[in-house]
Design an enzyme around this catalytic site. Structure first.
Site, mmCIF file in Angstrom:
data_model
loop_
_atom_site.group_PDB
_atom_site.id
_atom_site.type_symbol
_atom_site.label_atom_id
_atom_site.label_comp_id
_atom_site.label_asym_id
_atom_site.label_seq_id
_atom_site.Cartn_x
_atom_site.Cartn_y
_atom_site.Cartn_z
ATOM 1 N N HIS A 1 36.745 -2.898 35.909
ATOM 2 C CA HIS A 1 36.680 -4.064 35.017
ATOM 3 C C HIS A 1 37.781 -3.996 33.966
ATOM 4 O O HIS A 1 37.535 -4.123 32.776
ATOM 5 C CB HIS A 1 35.302 -4.134 34.359
ATOM 6 C CG HIS A 1 35.107 -5.332 33.467
ATOM 7 N ND1 HIS A 1 35.263 -6.625 33.916
ATOM 8 C CD2 HIS A 1 34.778 -5.424 32.163
ATOM 9 C CE1 HIS A 1 35.032 -7.467 32.913
ATOM 10 N NE2 HIS A 1 34.732 -6.763 31.833
ATOM 11 N N ALA B 1 23.885 -10.024 17.581
ATOM 12 C CA ALA B 1 24.465 -10.869 16.535
ATOM 13 C C ALA B 1 25.979 -11.017 16.673
ATOM 14 O O ALA B 1 26.614 -11.676 15.858
ATOM 15 C CB ALA B 1 24.124 -10.311 15.152
ATOM 16 N N GLY C 1 29.802 -11.689 18.886
ATOM 17 C CA GLY C 1 30.432 -12.842 19.521
ATOM 18 C C GLY C 1 29.899 -13.118 20.911
ATOM 19 O O GLY C 1 29.761 -14.284 21.312
ATOM 20 N N ASP D 1 34.591 -11.113 36.069
ATOM 21 C CA ASP D 1 35.709 -11.084 37.011
ATOM 22 C C ASP D 1 35.422 -11.984 38.209
ATOM 23 O O ASP D 1 36.304 -12.694 38.703
ATOM 24 C CB ASP D 1 35.973 -9.653 37.481
ATOM 25 C CG ASP D 1 36.295 -8.709 36.335
ATOM 26 O OD1 ASP D 1 36.969 -9.147 35.392
ATOM 27 O OD2 ASP D 1 35.850 -7.550 36.387
#
Length: 356
Positions: A220, A53, A55, A193
């Site tokens: 990352h 739920a 973003g 990336d």
């Protein structure tokens, strides 16, 4: 065919769609819960999204519902899953959608899954680093991975929650404690990336990004993200200024989006796209497709560090081969040393979180 029985089966199927977690009928009704499967739907894989739920989770759920390799899609979050589930379940694609709300339904969400994708956690805000997210997201990842170890220990796990350089070691430690750790099945998603690198390099070269392949190794976050511009396909060359520009932009792509959104969020849409691109690669490999090669942050012996991102070949059991990153130029060798120093600290932070 008995029309009454057929109608009863259709009612049961609809009820299972609308109320998958609590649908019950009395024994006297002659109805049993129908498997929540679209009639005539093709077989595929069962996928759970933890943090569906949020973003990233919402567009990720939307795109996974469109994937023809997905037969069952479980959407889990601690808030707002019923609405997201209802909305996405109306899409006329083959995957059946079920929603799960709150930690009490986590085990139901995970049971029987082939692939688990984890975007759960809080997003970055202006001025925040990925390490600023650590204290909140580390606890979330720990809880979710405990559920995976118990309910679907053989699932492929795609971990998106930041900081990935620390959350992947956290997940590994949780699985080790549970006795279920398989390094081939735990993959930190660094695909964003690669997606950014392909896009930015294509802009400089005047090419279609879909024709460009840039290996991105390391980790990352910030300087741990090391694009190997000497190994770009198609073969090409860059000026020193272009190398500096491209490396910095690829490393700071997340910050670029956070600042552009000015407090309204982080890279959610491009992250969802990248996550689905990587998940689709995992599903194709599970299906048995040959030659599925992507970059991922995994348990690795490519360097002296216990985890590292590099190109891997995916198969039915997860990572089947880890590729060395090949010859590096002087610029990349210097970048690698900086990346490893930063990465070692982030990895240890994750390990210590579980072992403390």
């Amino acid at each position: 065919m008995n029309p009454t029985f057929d109608a009863a089966q259709r009612i049961a199927r609809i009820s299972a769609h609308l109320h998958p977690s609590n649908f019950q009928m009395g024994e006297s009704s002659g109805l049993s819960r129908e498997n929540c499967r679209a009639k005539g739907g093709a077989p595929g894989f069962k996928v759970a999204i933890l943090g569906a739920a949020g973003g990233i989770g919402q567009p990720l759920s939307l795109l996974m519902k469109m994937n023809p390799l997905v037969s069952v899609l479980h959407l889990y979050d601690v808030v707002n899953t019923p609405g997201v589930t209802s909305d996405i379940s109306h899409m006329d694609t083959g995957a059946v959608v079920r929603g799960f709300l709150g930690q009490q339904q986590l085990e139901d969400a995970l049971t029987g899954m082939d692939l688990v994708i984890i975007p759960a956690g809080v997003p970055r805000k202006p001025g925040m680093t990925r390490d600023d997210l650590f204290n909140i997201n580390a606890g979330i990842v720990k809880t979710l991975c405990e559920g995976i170890a118990k309910c679907c220990p053989n699932a492929i796990v795609n971990l998106i929650s930041n900081p990935v350089n620390s959350t992947v070691p956290i997940a590994a430690e949780v699985f080790k404690k549970a006795g279920t750790f398989d390094p081939k099945r735990l993959l930190g998603v660094t695909m964003l990336d690669v997606v950014r690198a392909n896009t930015f390099v294509a802009e400089v070269l005047g090419l279609d990004p879909r024709e460009v392949d840039v290996p991105v190794v390391g980790g990352h976050a910030g300087i741990t993200i090391l694009p190997l511009l000497s190994q770009v396909k198609p073969p090409c060359s860059f000026t020193p200024e272009e190398i500096d520009y491209l490396t910095a932009r690829i490393q700071n792509g997340g910050t670029e989006v956070v600042e552009a959104k000015a407090g309204a969020g982080s890279a959610t849409l491009s992250m969802a796209y990248a996550a689905v691109k990587f998940a689709d690669a995992c599903l194709r490999a599970l299906r048995g497709d040959a030659g599925v090669i992507q970059c991922a942050f995994i348990s690795s012996q490519v360097t002296e560090l216990p985890f590292f991102a590099s190109k891997v070949r995916l198969g039915r059991t997860g990572v089947e081969e880890i590729y060395p990153f090949g010859p590096l130029n002087e610029y990349e060798r210097a970048g690698l040393e900086k990346a490893k120093k930063e990465l070692a600290s982030s990895i240890q932070k994750g390990i210590s979180f579980i072992r403390k």
